[in-house]
Design an enzyme around this catalytic site. Structure first.
Site, mmCIF file in Angstrom:
data_model
loop_
_atom_site.group_PDB
_atom_site.id
_atom_site.type_symbol
_atom_site.label_atom_id
_atom_site.label_comp_id
_atom_site.label_asym_id
_atom_site.label_seq_id
_atom_site.Cartn_x
_atom_site.Cartn_y
_atom_site.Cartn_z
ATOM 1 N N THR A 1 4.285 4.972 18.337
ATOM 2 C CA THR A 1 3.980 6.394 18.509
ATOM 3 C C THR A 1 2.484 6.645 18.431
ATOM 4 O OG1 THR A 1 6.120 7.057 17.593
ATOM 5 C CG2 THR A 1 4.366 8.700 17.574
ATOM 6 N N ARG A 2 1.824 6.034 17.474
ATOM 7 C CA ARG A 2 0.381 6.246 17.309
ATOM 8 C C ARG A 2 -0.397 5.703 18.506
ATOM 9 N NH1 ARG A 2 -0.822 5.504 10.807
ATOM 10 N NH2 ARG A 2 1.212 6.221 10.098
ATOM 11 N N SER B 1 -4.657 8.654 6.753
ATOM 12 C CA SER B 1 -5.127 8.255 5.434
ATOM 13 C C SER B 1 -6.272 9.135 4.950
ATOM 14 C CB SER B 1 -5.588 6.788 5.488
ATOM 15 O OG SER B 1 -6.414 6.455 4.402
ATOM 16 N N LEU B 2 -6.131 9.718 3.754
ATOM 17 C CA LEU B 2 -7.233 10.457 3.144
ATOM 18 C C LEU B 2 -8.408 9.532 2.857
ATOM 19 C CD1 LEU B 2 -5.416 12.796 0.586
ATOM 20 C CD2 LEU B 2 -6.517 13.449 2.725
ATOM 21 N N ARG B 3 -8.112 8.282 2.530
ATOM 22 C CA ARG B 3 -9.168 7.298 2.265
ATOM 23 C C ARG B 3 -10.024 7.076 3.514
ATOM 24 N NH1 ARG B 3 -9.256 2.118 3.796
ATOM 25 N NH2 ARG B 3 -7.072 2.275 4.429
ATOM 26 N N ARG B 4 -9.372 6.834 4.651
ATOM 27 C CA ARG B 4 -10.135 6.632 5.881
ATOM 28 C C ARG B 4 -10.844 7.913 6.310
ATOM 29 N NH1 ARG B 4 -4.886 3.924 8.051
ATOM 30 N NH2 ARG B 4 -5.128 1.751 7.395
ATOM 31 N N GLY C 1 3.446 8.743 12.407
ATOM 32 C CA GLY C 1 4.393 8.049 13.271
ATOM 33 C C GLY C 1 4.278 6.545 13.141
ATOM 34 N N LYS D 1 0.823 -1.209 0.000
ATOM 35 C CA LYS D 1 0.000 0.000 0.000
ATOM 36 C C LYS D 1 0.858 1.260 0.000
ATOM 37 C CE LYS D 1 -0.771 0.344 5.028
ATOM 38 N NZ LYS D 1 -0.193 1.676 5.219
#
Length: 296
Positions: A138-139, A113-116, A134, A67
């Site tokens: 980190t996330r 993500s622009l998709r999400r 990150g 991806k």
């Protein structure tokens, strides 16, 4: 690094007399974490340094999340291997809530993500969407610190790193269609090194390769590596590939989706299927979305 070690171990099992060494690198996509990926050059930032290492002879191959691989590879490189896919869907992660449906109005959801983001604005317009960059640690730390009520991640990454317990829900493809190639690993090699392509060939999974090729062909026709909200997900059964895809504006005010199926026996067949679905969506107005986003 998990991906590199996974491929290293598989190659060692295939060629026990050979030495397989990992050349660890940090890419620009890993270093710039204070801005959304779509504003700093896109997914190619995760692979450029690796391609330079291969071109200079410091590395023989590179392992990527499919991806993150741009739809067009630079001249001199090829993807001879797409390995068997892990769970390709998106994961909902939250310390307090069990699902997106449970989030209250104004809850903050993190995603890179622009998709999400488009999916959330379409299906859950009462939620706030904030950028999240990150590595996984980190996330998850930012989530646990309370900066977000929930975050969306690729399920495959959590599973591979032994963090499956953090997943509260896996989103059905009908709710959040995955990114092209999500959950699959690809091996990139220099085209001038046929012996390397031959050595890694046993790691290729034909079914995954057919599905990911269809997904990537769909994406390539609709802007290639341009940063647009786009999803594509294919399944294969009895020689037939079923492909679903969508394209949207970031605010989800325009959204066009569709599906197609057909027999696939070669990678060329898979690519034609993806191109055909993209053509159908263009005929229904996807070109207008591309023009709006300056991605024609």
């Amino acid at each position: 690094m998990w991906q590199a070690e996974h491929v290293r171990d598989r190659l060692r099992s295939l060629y026990p007399a050979s030495e397989v060494v990992i050349l660890g690198m940090t890419t620009k996509g890993d270093q710039i974490l204070d801005r959304p990926l779509s504003t700093i050059g896109g997914k190619g930032l995760f692979i450029k340094e690796l391609e330079v290492a291969m071109a200079e002879g410091r590395a023989d191959l590179a392992v990527h999340s499919m991806k993150d691989v741009p739809m067009e590879l630079p001249e001199g490189f090829a993807l001879p291997v797409i390995s068997a896919r892990e769970n390709p869907r998106d994961a909902f992660v939250s310390p307090r809530y069990a699902s997106l449906d449970e989030l209250p109005e104004g809850a903050v959801v993190g995603t890179s993500s622009l998709r999400r983001e488009a999916m959330l604005k379409k299906r859950y317009p009462h939620l706030k969407v904030h950028s999240l960059r990150g590595n996984l640690d980190t996330r998850l730390r930012k989530l646990d610190e309370g900066q977000y009520d929930a975050i969306l991640l690729a399920a495959a990454g959590l599973i591979r790193l032994g963090l499956e317990a953090r997943i509260r829900a896996v989103l059905p493809a009908e709710v959040s269609l995955p990114a092209p190639g999500q959950g699959a690993l690809g091996i990139e090699v220099p085209t001038g090194r046929p012996e390397i392509a031959e050595a890694v060939a046993p790691l290729n999974d034909p079914t995954t390769a057919f599905c990911v090729t269809a997904e990537r062909a769909f994406s390539r026709r609709l802007g290639g590596s341009c940063q647009i909200p786009l999803g594509a997900y294919a399944l294969m059964d009895n020689g037939q590939v079923w492909l679903r895809g969508f394209i949207a504006t970031p605010d989800a005010s325009s959204w066009i989706d569709g599906e197609i199926s057909g027999p696939v026996a070669t990678l060329a067949d898979a690519a034609k299927l993806g191109d055909a679905l993209a053509s159908e969506l263009i005929g229904r107005g996807a070109d207008a979305i591309l023009q709006t986003l300056a991605c024609a």
